[in-house]
Design an enzyme around this catalytic site. Sequence first.
Site, short mmCIF file in Angstrom:
data_model
loop_
_atom_site.label_atom_id
_atom_site.label_comp_id
_atom_site.label_asym_id
_atom_site.label_seq_id
_atom_site.Cartn_x
_atom_site.Cartn_y
_atom_site.Cartn_z
N GLY A 131 36.91 -18.10 -15.30
CA GLY A 131 35.48 -18.81 -15.95
C GLY A 131 34.79 -18.86 -14.04
O GLY A 131 34.47 -18.07 -13.66
N ASP A 240 22.78 -16.05 -7.90
CA ASP A 240 21.24 -16.60 -7.11
C ASP A 240 20.05 -17.02 -7.88
O ASP A 240 18.96 -18.05 -7.31
CB ASP A 240 21.62 -15.94 -6.35
N GLN A 279 15.25 -56.39 -15.16
CA GLN A 279 15.17 -55.38 -13.80
C GLN A 279 16.25 -54.43 -13.89
O GLN A 279 16.28 -53.53 -13.90
CB GLN A 279 15.79 -56.66 -12.73
N GLU A 363 26.85 -21.75 -16.03
CA GLU A 363 26.95 -20.94 -14.38
C GLU A 363 26.83 -21.21 -13.50
O GLU A 363 26.08 -21.74 -12.57
CB GLU A 363 24.64 -20.51 -14.38
N THR A 365 30.12 -24.66 -12.37
CA THR A 365 30.32 -25.74 -12.26
C THR A 365 30.22 -26.45 -11.26
O THR A 365 29.33 -25.60 -10.71
CB THR A 365 31.62 -26.32 -13.11
N1 CAA Z 1 25.16 -13.19 -2.67
C1 CAA Z 1 25.79 -11.85 -2.16
N2 CAA Z 1 27.02 -11.80 -1.35
C2 CAA Z 1 27.68 -12.97 -2.23
C3 CAA Z 1 26.83 -14.22 -2.27
C4 CAA Z 1 25.68 -14.41 -2.12
N3 CAA Z 1 25.09 -15.17 -3.09
N4 CAA Z 1 28.25 -15.35 -2.33
C5 CAA Z 1 29.23 -14.41 -2.35
N5 CAA Z 1 28.68 -13.69 -1.61
C6 CAA Z 1 30.11 -11.86 -1.07
C7 CAA Z 1 30.75 -12.61 -0.26
O1 CAA Z 1 29.78 -12.43 1.40
C8 CAA Z 1 32.20 -11.49 0.02
O2 CAA Z 1 31.92 -10.79 0.76
P1 CAA Z 1 32.80 -9.57 1.67
O3 CAA Z 1 33.20 -8.87 0.00
O4 CAA Z 1 32.16 -9.21 2.55
O5 CAA Z 1 33.89 -10.35 1.66
C9 CAA Z 1 32.00 -12.17 -0.99
O6 CAA Z 1 30.62 -11.49 -2.31
C10 CAA Z 1 33.22 -12.42 -1.81
O7 CAA Z 1 33.00 -13.66 -1.85
P2 CAA Z 1 33.66 -15.19 -1.63
O8 CAA Z 1 34.92 -15.33 -1.27
O9 CAA Z 1 32.74 -16.38 -2.02
O10 CAA Z 1 33.76 -15.13 -3.31
P3 CAA Z 1 35.01 -15.96 -3.90
O11 CAA Z 1 36.35 -15.22 -5.20
O12 CAA Z 1 35.96 -17.22 -3.25
O13 CAA Z 1 34.26 -16.27 -4.99
C11 CAA Z 1 32.70 -18.06 -6.13
C12 CAA Z 1 33.31 -17.65 -5.09
C13 CAA Z 1 31.59 -18.52 -5.79
C14 CAA Z 1 33.65 -19.18 -6.98
C15 CAA Z 1 32.68 -17.76 -7.19
O14 CAA Z 1 33.84 -16.96 -7.99
C16 CAA Z 1 31.82 -17.92 -8.13
O15 CAA Z 1 30.46 -18.36 -8.81
N6 CAA Z 1 32.11 -18.49 -9.61
C17 CAA Z 1 31.52 -19.74 -10.60
C18 CAA Z 1 30.83 -17.97 -11.23
C19 CAA Z 1 30.46 -18.92 -12.48
O16 CAA Z 1 28.85 -19.38 -12.11
N7 CAA Z 1 30.50 -18.36 -14.04
C20 CAA Z 1 29.24 -18.28 -14.77
C21 CAA Z 1 29.36 -17.28 -15.54
S1 CAA Z 1 27.63 -16.99 -16.68
C22 CAA Z 1 27.71 -18.43 -17.57
O17 CAA Z 1 27.88 -19.63 -17.44
C23 CAA Z 1 27.35 -17.85 -18.94
C24 CAA Z 1 25.78 -18.23 -19.87
O18 CAA Z 1 25.79 -17.04 -20.49
C25 CAA Z 1 25.62 -19.18 -19.22
#
Ligand code: CAA
Length: 409
Positions: A131, A240, A279, A363, A365
């Site tokens: 997740g 993002d 209040q 999206e 936590t």
């Molecule tokens: N833009 C571009 N590149 C990015 C970036 C960004 N915003 N964020 C990270 N990167 C790049 C980093 O620079 C890094 O690049 P390199 O390969 O050069 O090293 C790479 O991505 C890995 O980044 P991290 O080291 O930060 O990766 P991580 O494994 O530690 O994970 C995390 C980061 C923030 C925890 C990520 O896994 C995350 O966002 N998790 C949450 C996922 C999520 O939001 N899931 C929800 C799914 S959608 C949903 O909810 C369904 C729905 O239907 C509503």
Amino acid sequence: MVDFTLTDEQKDLRELAHNFAEKEIRRVAWEYDKDGTWPQDIIDQAWEVGLMNTHIPEQYGGPGLDYLSGCLIEEEMGWGCSGIGTSLMANGLASAPVTLGGSEETKKKYLGMLTEDKKLASFCLTEPDAGSDVSGMKTRAVKQGDKYILNGSKCFITNGTYADWFTVYAKTDPEAGHRGITAFVVDADSAGVTVDKKEDKMGQRASNTATISLNDVEVPGENMLGEENKGFKLAMMTLDRTRPGVSAMAVGIGRAAFEYAAEYSKERVQFGVPIAMHQAIQFMIADMSTKVDAGRLLVWNSAVLLDQGKRNTLISSEAKRFAADSAMEITVDAVQVYGGYGFIKEYPVEKLMRDAKIMQLYEGTSQIQRLVIAREVLLPRNIDETTPEAEAKAKASEGSQSEQAPATV
Ligand code: CAA
């Protein structure tokens, strides 16, 4: 210069979205929540009036709205009913990686499906054991000639039961961690795709949430989005772009609860005066108002950065963290203002409190948002600060390429 003035088009759009939320969504929101009714009728109407697929570029049939305009719409959808709003907005999450990473043919075909007809698409990232930890995913894509064979399971997929295509993330190099993930578009009617389960949820009950299984699903190589093994970055760039809108929806939930609570506090009399004169209640209402306004400022900031062509990761996560947590706090307090009546389904704030909870979960936590914020603040990495959209626009205006944005990741 800081200018919070909306353009006339943005004001008109917000009014359209508000009227739609009031007349079409709120009217049925509590009934649809009770029965977990799929809001196909409202999706159809929203499509007709142009409130769906808001960020799909004009050359693929969409309105190509700016991100701030999208947030104005999403706040109103959250105000009307975030369950129905989530059903309306999920195409945005599925289509963003196609817009960012699809070939010209892929964009024409799959974005066109959404804009030419009332079709739906889903974003398939999350798995039962992956997740928050996206790079821990197990779904596999193995190259075989000019196609890929996908196997795995995706869960918590918004609109999964009704989607015509999916954006699926899979491991193409399982030893490479986040650098071994690739994104694909998968047709929902491909052999080997099954939609397994519709979840029975606490809140946002009018939105559809399903599990998708992929068993030896053949996907043509041209359906790959971006480059092989660059899917993780594509997912992060997608989030993002969608977190501002989700955060706006959270602001909408908070605003609805705040309005109900403020109104009720003026009607409910205890100790001889409306409780609004006490209040203890006034301070709760004051905090609600502050959280709605502060959340909206962060949301608008996160959207405007994108509209200016700047990476918004930090502010986007701050907006999501703050607006989601605020929606939860405001709705809990709104129930408190209603007292015992707040706990009864007949009154509106009970549903809003249940709906708000998912904002702290989907999206990313609130804990993951804090993690992103902390990394952005403390451990800045080498990530492009200019968006690919801005780069494509600059190149196009230099006349060095056609108007269409290329595959960007
Ligand atoms: N833009 C571009 N590149 C990015 C970036 C960004 N915003 N964020 C990270 N990167 C790049 C980093 O620079 C890094 O690049 P390199 O390969 O050069 O090293 C790479 O991505 C890995 O980044 P991290 O080291 O930060 O990766 P991580 O494994 O530690 O994970 C995390 C980061 C923030 C925890 C990520 O896994 C995350 O966002 N998790 C949450 C996922 C999520 O939001 N899931 C929800 C799914 S959608 C949903 O909810 C369904 C729905 O239907 C509503």
